[in-house]
Design an enzyme around this catalytic site. Structure first.
Site, PDB file in Angstrom:
ATOM      1  N   TYR A 198      23.379 -11.570   3.030  1.00 24.62           N
ATOM      2  CA  TYR A 198      23.786 -10.159   3.000  1.00 24.62           C
ATOM      3  C   TYR A 198      24.532  -9.884   1.702  1.00 24.62           C
ATOM      4  O   TYR A 198      25.651 -10.358   1.504  1.00 24.62           O
ATOM      5  CB  TYR A 198      24.672  -9.900   4.197  1.00 24.62           C
ATOM      6  CG  TYR A 198      25.068  -8.476   4.455  1.00 24.62           C
ATOM      7  CD1 TYR A 198      24.437  -7.751   5.456  1.00 24.62           C
ATOM      8  CD2 TYR A 198      26.098  -7.867   3.759  1.00 24.62           C
ATOM      9  CE1 TYR A 198      24.823  -6.446   5.745  1.00 24.62           C
ATOM     10  CE2 TYR A 198      26.483  -6.565   4.032  1.00 24.62           C
ATOM     11  CZ  TYR A 198      25.847  -5.864   5.028  1.00 24.62           C
ATOM     12  OH  TYR A 198      26.234  -4.586   5.316  1.00 24.62           O
ATOM     13  N   TYR A 202      19.822  -0.894   1.051  1.00 30.95           N
ATOM     14  CA  TYR A 202      20.939  -1.344   1.885  1.00 30.95           C
ATOM     15  C   TYR A 202      20.610  -0.988   3.304  1.00 30.95           C
ATOM     16  O   TYR A 202      20.733   0.162   3.707  1.00 30.95           O
ATOM     17  CB  TYR A 202      22.220  -0.649   1.437  1.00 30.95           C
ATOM     18  CG  TYR A 202      23.416  -1.025   2.274  1.00 30.95           C
ATOM     19  CD1 TYR A 202      24.004  -2.272   2.143  1.00 30.95           C
ATOM     20  CD2 TYR A 202      23.941  -0.150   3.217  1.00 30.95           C
ATOM     21  CE1 TYR A 202      25.098  -2.633   2.919  1.00 30.95           C
ATOM     22  CE2 TYR A 202      25.032  -0.508   3.986  1.00 30.95           C
ATOM     23  CZ  TYR A 202      25.603  -1.740   3.839  1.00 30.95           C
ATOM     24  OH  TYR A 202      26.680  -2.097   4.604  1.00 30.95           O
TER      25      TYR A 202
END
Lengths: 134, 389
Positions: free
Chosen positions: B297, B347
């Site tokens: 991430y 994102y």
């Protein structure tokens, strides 16, 4: 000079009231003596509810810093560049802090810092940490 | 865990979806079900982030689901991308549900922008004030101008840079090795927002500083869209002959001062203690050297070196050498973020991070590597190991 501040309802809390009178106080445990931050109703070390406030020594070391060059809110447009810091206090707690506007400093992680409370009005002050002797 | 991910669905990623988050969620959920070969009425469980605006009740009502036997939220957002899968898996193993959909919908560019302070501050008596009890933008940090996650990441980055004594050029080249490699992956990825934009190391070095020491190319892309995935028991996945990827281990790990923003975590240069990795790899019966591809991430590029070290893929302080020599590239020791990551694909709060791991293990990645196992983490707060079925 204006800065972002906690909403009014927070300014009556002991942490902010002590600052408004000019000193940084830390939430601490009356049983084991440990300090903690942010303030909490229970000691995270011995789990006692018998907590209170004590003046911080003001001695700290720099854990990290960053220099904001891009404004993320209209109120910060005339503040950039400004310095945000993470400081580790002698009492074993971490605070988010910064360098007062206009102060020139040369920072490196691990350096010694001392607290400088800056008053904005009679209800609101902030604990900045600056190089010792600056 | 004895569960499998058997369906992925998503809308396009964009800067302006032109439709509501509820509509986006519906599109993603239907696409995930179609990918899994299931019907809407097969759903009997839902999981989501507390930060998601589309409630389980809204999904039940919108889809006219006859009943829902289990629903639950995991706290925060991307912090729990793997935590949500762990929760779904636990619900399935406990018999609370048999087919759980994990969904996320957000108009994070055209709607409320996570990278801006407007979502944090309000005006009161002529002052800008914070009402937040927790970071980002909480009452103890907002007055110092610390408002958004990207600024927190700069604090971790500086702590790391100074701990290992990297010069500014070395530090720039280390993170450039993340951003440029991932952009090259994205250039092959039709889903990526930046598929058509190339990025060289010189371009990277010339990038505007946002919060020093991070540059514009170190930051993820605020994105509109929705994603969903379908989770069932491994047994059911086998019986229905699905395009399954197995959840070998999934879990959460937080500690004082960590989530949501790690401001008060003692080691500012690390985001997970060694134990987090030991627990995860122990559950899977694997070690870091058994992992073929990693999806980390990357709200900023700094998350990549920290995660590689925190989970023992490389030694402490070795990220500069690993990332400047292509270790994360297609022929490197551990390809990382082969979709382009949050930096260059978009994102999507970790769901696209998981989706790329699933695609690698299905053999459907735009940058396919030989992969039997995939590792996923968000700062160690939630992590997962997936395996080819």
């Amino acid at each position: 000079m204006t800065v972002i501040r906690p909403a009014d309802r927070y300014l009556d809390q002991p942490y902010w009231q002590h600052l408004a009178k000019g000193t940084l106080h830390l939430n601490c445990c009356n049983d084991c003596g440990g300090a903690h931050h942010p303030p909490s109703p229970i000691c995270p070390t011995c789990r006692s509810f018998n907590t209170g406030w004590k003046p911080a020594s003001g001695k700290a070391t720099l854990a990290s810093y960053a220099i904001a060059r891009h404004s993320v809110h209209p109120s910060l447009g005339d503040k950039v560049p400004y310095i945000i810091t993470l400081v580790d206090l002698e009492e074993g707690v971490r605070l988010v802090s910064g360098i007062p506007e206009g102060m020139e400093v040369d920072l490196h992680v691990g350096m010694a810092l001392e607290c400088k409370v800056v008053q904005f009005d009679d209800r609101f002050a902030l604990p900045y940490f600056v190089p010792v002797g600056a | 865990m004895k569960t499998s991910i058997i369906g992925l669905g998503q809308t396009e990623f964009s800067k302006n979806s032109g439709r509501s988050e509820l509509r986006l969620a519906m599109e993603a959920i239907l696409a995930a079900l179609a990918d899994a070969g299931l019907e809407v009425n097969d759903i009997d469980g839902l999981v989501r982030y507390t930060w998601d605006n589309t409630s389980e009740a809204a999904v039940v009502n919108a889809l006219g689901l006859p009943s829902l036997k289990y629903y639950g939220e995991t706290e925060f957002g991307g912090v729990n991308c793997c935590g949500a899968v762990a929760q779904a898996s636990a619900a399935i193993e406990a018999g609370l549900a048999s087919c759980v959909v994990f969904y996320r919908a957000l108009n994070a560019r055209s709607g409320v922008r996570l990278g801006r302070g407007e979502r944090i501050l309000t005006e009161q008596n002529g002052h800008w004030v914070s009402n937040e009890g927790e970071p980002p933008g909480d009452i103890y940090s907002a007055p110092f101008g610390l408002l958004v996650p990207g600024q927190h990441h700069a604090l971790y980055a500086m702590a790391y840079k100074e701990r290992y004594g990297l010069t500014s050029d070395q530090f720039t080249d280390m993170l450039g090795g993340v951003a440029v490699t991932q952009r090259t992956y994205a250039n092959n990825n039709p889903r990526a927002l930046l598929q058509d934009k190339t990025l060289t190391l010189d371009d990277y070095r010339a990038g505007r500083i946002i919060t020093e020491p991070l540059r514009v190319y170190d930051y993820c892309l605020e994105t509109d869209g929705a994603m969903a995935m379908v989770i069932v028991s491994r047994e059911r996945a086998r019986a229905m002959n699905a395009k399954a990827v197995d959840v070998l281990a999934a879990g959460q790990y937080i500690f004082p001062g960590s989530v949501p923003m790690y401001l008060y975590a003692k080691r500012a240069w690390s985001l997970a203690p060694e134990e987090a990795g030991e627990v995860l790899f122990g559950k899977a019966g694997l070690s870091p050297k058994d992992i073929d591809v990693a999806q980390i991430y990357d709200a900023t590029s700094m998350m990549v070196p920290i995660a590689l070290e925190d989970f023992g893929f490389i030694g402490r302080g070795e990220a500069h050498d690993f990332l400047t020599s292509g270790g994360n590239g297609p022929t490197g020791a551990l390809p990382v973020n082969t979709h382009g990551g949050l930096l260059s694909e978009g994102y999507f709060h970790g769901l696209n991070t998981i989706a790329e791991a699933v695609r690698q293990l299905r053999g459907e990645s735009p940058n396919q590597v030989a992969a039997e196992t995939a590792f996923i983490t968000l700062r160690g707060a939630s992590s997962m190991i997936l395996g080819r079925a």
